[in-house]
Motif scaffolding. Structure first.
Motif, PDB file in Angstrom:
ATOM      1  N   LYS A 246      45.802  33.786  53.404  1.00 11.05           N
ATOM      2  CA  LYS A 246      44.751  34.780  53.606  1.00 11.05           C
ATOM      3  C   LYS A 246      45.336  36.183  53.698  1.00 11.05           C
ATOM      4  N   THR A 247      44.612  37.121  53.138  1.00  6.25           N
ATOM      5  CA  THR A 247      44.933  38.527  53.333  1.00  6.25           C
ATOM      6  C   THR A 247      44.095  39.051  54.497  1.00  6.25           C
ATOM      7  N   ALA A 248      44.341  40.301  54.872  1.00  5.48           N
ATOM      8  CA  ALA A 248      43.517  40.909  55.922  1.00  5.48           C
ATOM      9  C   ALA A 248      42.048  40.920  55.510  1.00  5.48           C
ATOM     10  N   LEU A 249      41.789  41.050  54.214  1.00  4.47           N
ATOM     11  CA  LEU A 249      40.410  41.049  53.726  1.00  4.47           C
ATOM     12  C   LEU A 249      39.752  39.695  53.959  1.00  4.47           C
ATOM     13  N   HIS A 250      40.453  38.611  53.668  1.00  4.13           N
ATOM     14  CA  HIS A 250      39.913  37.278  53.955  1.00  4.13           C
ATOM     15  C   HIS A 250      39.577  37.136  55.446  1.00  4.13           C
ATOM     16  N   LEU A 251      40.492  37.580  56.293  1.00  3.83           N
ATOM     17  CA  LEU A 251      40.283  37.453  57.738  1.00  3.83           C
ATOM     18  C   LEU A 251      39.080  38.267  58.192  1.00  3.83           C
ATOM     19  N   ALA A 252      38.943  39.482  57.644  1.00  2.00           N
ATOM     20  CA  ALA A 252      37.811  40.330  58.008  1.00  2.00           C
ATOM     21  C   ALA A 252      36.496  39.703  57.570  1.00  2.00           C
ATOM     22  N   VAL A 253      36.484  39.077  56.389  1.00  2.00           N
ATOM     23  CA  VAL A 253      35.276  38.402  55.905  1.00  2.00           C
ATOM     24  C   VAL A 253      34.928  37.236  56.825  1.00  2.00           C
ATOM     25  N   GLU A 254      35.923  36.458  57.213  1.00  2.00           N
ATOM     26  CA  GLU A 254      35.675  35.330  58.112  1.00  2.00           C
ATOM     27  C   GLU A 254      35.068  35.778  59.431  1.00  2.00           C
ATOM     28  N   LEU A 255      35.453  36.965  59.875  1.00  2.00           N
ATOM     29  CA  LEU A 255      34.943  37.495  61.141  1.00  2.00           C
ATOM     30  C   LEU A 255      33.612  38.218  60.969  1.00  2.00           C
ATOM     31  N   HIS A 256      33.109  38.274  59.738  1.00  2.00           N
ATOM     32  CA  HIS A 256      31.880  39.037  59.449  1.00  2.00           C
ATOM     33  C   HIS A 256      32.039  40.485  59.900  1.00  2.00           C
ATOM     34  N   ASP A 257      33.245  41.012  59.742  1.00  2.00           N
ATOM     35  CA  ASP A 257      33.571  42.360  60.213  1.00  2.00           C
ATOM     36  C   ASP A 257      33.413  43.350  59.054  1.00  2.00           C
ATOM     37  N   MET A 258      32.198  43.831  58.900  1.00  2.00           N
ATOM     38  CA  MET A 258      31.888  44.739  57.795  1.00  2.00           C
ATOM     39  C   MET A 258      32.740  46.004  57.824  1.00  2.00           C
ATOM     40  N   LYS A 259      33.013  46.511  59.026  1.00  2.00           N
ATOM     41  CA  LYS A 259      33.797  47.749  59.139  1.00  2.00           C
ATOM     42  C   LYS A 259      35.196  47.555  58.582  1.00  2.00           C
ATOM     43  N   SER A 260      35.835  46.429  58.919  1.00  2.00           N
ATOM     44  CA  SER A 260      37.179  46.162  58.407  1.00  2.00           C
ATOM     45  C   SER A 260      37.157  45.940  56.898  1.00  2.00           C
ATOM     46  N   VAL A 261      36.152  45.210  56.432  1.00  2.00           N
ATOM     47  CA  VAL A 261      36.035  44.961  54.996  1.00  2.00           C
ATOM     48  C   VAL A 261      35.895  46.283  54.247  1.00  2.00           C
ATOM     49  N   THR A 262      35.031  47.139  54.749  1.00  2.00           N
ATOM     50  CA  THR A 262      34.817  48.451  54.110  1.00  2.00           C
ATOM     51  C   THR A 262      36.095  49.274  54.125  1.00  2.00           C
ATOM     52  N   LEU A 263      36.800  49.264  55.253  1.00  2.00           N
ATOM     53  CA  LEU A 263      38.037  50.031  55.383  1.00  2.00           C
ATOM     54  C   LEU A 263      39.094  49.536  54.399  1.00  2.00           C
ATOM     55  N   LEU A 264      39.261  48.240  54.317  1.00  2.00           N
ATOM     56  CA  LEU A 264      40.275  47.670  53.430  1.00  2.00           C
ATOM     57  C   LEU A 264      39.946  47.957  51.963  1.00  2.00           C
ATOM     58  N   LEU A 265      38.692  47.795  51.591  1.00  2.00           N
ATOM     59  CA  LEU A 265      38.315  48.052  50.204  1.00  2.00           C
ATOM     60  C   LEU A 265      38.453  49.530  49.852  1.00  2.00           C
ATOM     61  N   SER A 266      38.116  50.401  50.791  1.00  2.00           N
ATOM     62  CA  SER A 266      38.224  51.839  50.530  1.00  2.00           C
ATOM     63  C   SER A 266      39.672  52.273  50.360  1.00  2.00           C
ATOM     64  N   ARG A 267      40.579  51.517  50.959  1.00  2.00           N
ATOM     65  CA  ARG A 267      42.009  51.819  50.862  1.00  2.00           C
ATOM     66  C   ARG A 267      42.658  51.149  49.654  1.00  2.00           C
ATOM     67  N   GLY A 268      41.883  50.350  48.923  1.00  2.00           N
ATOM     68  CA  GLY A 268      42.404  49.762  47.697  1.00  2.00           C
ATOM     69  C   GLY A 268      42.836  48.316  47.782  1.00  2.00           C
ATOM     70  N   ALA A 269      42.369  47.574  48.761  1.00  2.00           N
ATOM     71  CA  ALA A 269      42.712  46.153  48.849  1.00  2.00           C
ATOM     72  C   ALA A 269      42.198  45.422  47.609  1.00  2.00           C
ATOM     73  N   ASN A 270      42.983  44.477  47.114  1.00  2.00           N
ATOM     74  CA  ASN A 270      42.592  43.693  45.944  1.00  2.00           C
ATOM     75  C   ASN A 270      41.509  42.701  46.342  1.00  2.00           C
ATOM     76  N   VAL A 271      40.334  42.865  45.783  1.00  2.00           N
ATOM     77  CA  VAL A 271      39.183  42.063  46.185  1.00  2.00           C
ATOM     78  C   VAL A 271      39.292  40.620  45.695  1.00  2.00           C
ATOM     79  N   ASP A 272      40.145  40.365  44.704  1.00  2.00           N
ATOM     80  CA  ASP A 272      40.194  39.039  44.086  1.00  2.00           C
ATOM     81  C   ASP A 272      41.424  38.211  44.447  1.00  2.00           C
ATOM     82  N   VAL A 273      42.209  38.633  45.434  1.00  2.00           N
ATOM     83  CA  VAL A 273      43.356  37.809  45.840  1.00  2.00           C
ATOM     84  C   VAL A 273      42.851  36.441  46.297  1.00  2.00           C
ATOM     85  N   ALA A 274      43.502  35.396  45.819  1.00  2.00           N
ATOM     86  CA  ALA A 274      43.093  34.035  46.163  1.00  2.00           C
ATOM     87  C   ALA A 274      43.997  33.447  47.237  1.00  2.00           C
TER      88      ALA A 274
END
Length: 345
Positions: A246-274
């Protein structure tokens, strides 16, 4: 890993310039050290027996706050002596300052455990850098303990003297891991303030024995400000934890943490890492029926056709959720069990 795992897998988490120690004795606290809060098994084990720690043998003496002060007070702390070189201390002073308790603690560890910041700062002045990095029986360095107790000035003093950021305790945590887990923002700031990128990069990549890097811990504990600090310092947004990928994005999604998801995506996190089982963040969001985060991931370019090891796309995990199905307007047409996109009749 079965599709249910995509749905239900649980988420992993001014130096003092007065005359010396004598003038400070009357100000010392007499209370026993507090037991820090939080779920951090290493230091918790160390602090859970507070009475025992006060009675720990230091040489042949029983250590209390008062005797700790006396030990340091017996040493010459005047500016006339080169306090950075222990070789210039008297034999008696050297013996006092380098004795190790049965728990592996130096007198500096004990000063920090008692939260005696002034004493700790004086000891940092006396000790050479190598002594500052001595680890006790739980592999905790003074920097680990100062961070855990949020003694920011002590953390700063240790770092200015060159204490290592790379040392790992019995759980594989560096001091920066500890700060990220417990939200010690000021400690994180001190640890990253003037450290070069080349020196900080390996620390940000270190994984503890649970496979978690600092960014993972910050995400798990919803430490948004710390996540931002780490990302500004070059933390790898797509680093995968060692157990399931899992990446930080996976963990944020599992936590339903929209703020973290938004922050990671805005900083350029790869949305498709498996993950190791092939699940992307979108698989997890859909599997958890989180339409809002799934929508954000789709808007950020998530590939809706990626399949996990069970040969499932994210759509396959929608379970009839209309809000989620609306995100896949063309994916509900299947031939031989496979979705067809953009089919024209």
């Amino acid at each position: 890993m079965a599709s249910g795992d995509c749905r239900k897998e649980d988420s992993l988490e001014e130096n003092r310039t007065d005359s010396g120690i004598d003038s400070y004795r009357s100000m010392l606290k007499s209370e026993e050290p507090r037991e820090p809060s939080g779920d951090f098994s290493g230091p918790r084990d160390k602090f859970s027996t507070g009475e025992e720690r006060l009675d720990s043998a230091y040489g042949s003496s029983s250590i209390t706050v008062e005797s700790l002060t006396e030990i340091v007070g017996d040493c010459t702390l005047s500016s006339a002596k080169d306090q950075a070189q222990i070789s210039e201390l008297s034999e008696q002073e050297e013996n006092l300052l380098t004795t190790i308790t049965e728990d592996g603690d130096t007198i500096l560890h004990l000063a920090i455990i008692h939260e005696e910041e002034f004493i700790a700062q004086k000891l940092i002045e006396i000790f050479p850098r190598d002594v500052l990095d001595i680890q006790n029986n739980l592999y905790q360095s003074p920097l680990h303990l100062a961070t855990y107790l949020n003694l920011t000035k002590v953390v700063k003093g240790l770092l200015e003297k060159g204490a290592s950021l790379e040392l790992q305790d019995q759980d594989g945590n560096t001091a920066l891991h500890v700060a990220c887990q417990h939200g010690q923002t000021e400690c994180v700031t001190e640890m990253t303030r003037e450290v070069s990128s080349s020196k900080l990069a390996p620390v940000l990549e270190v994984q503890n024995w649970r496979g978690l890097a600092c960014l993972h811990l910050a995400a798990l504990n919803r430490q948004h400000h710390i996540m931002n600090l780490l990302m500004k310092k070059g933390a790898d947004l797509n680093i995968q934890e060692g157990t399931s990928g899992k990446t930080a994005l996976h963990l944020a999604v599992e936590l339903h943490d929209m703020k973290s998801v938004t922050l990671l995506l805005s900083r350029g996190a790869n949305v498709d890492v498996a993950m190791f089982n092939g699940c992307t963040a979108l698989h997890l969001a859909v599997g958890r029926q989180d339409a809002d985060i799934a929508d954000l991931l789709c808007q950020s370019g998530a590939d809706t056709m990626l399949r996990n090891m069970e040969d499932e796309t994210a759509l396959d995990l929608a379970d009839g959720n209309d809000d989620i199905l609306a995100l896949f307007p063309f994916d509900d047409i299947q031939i031989s069990g496979r979705s067809v996109v953009g089919v024209k009749f």
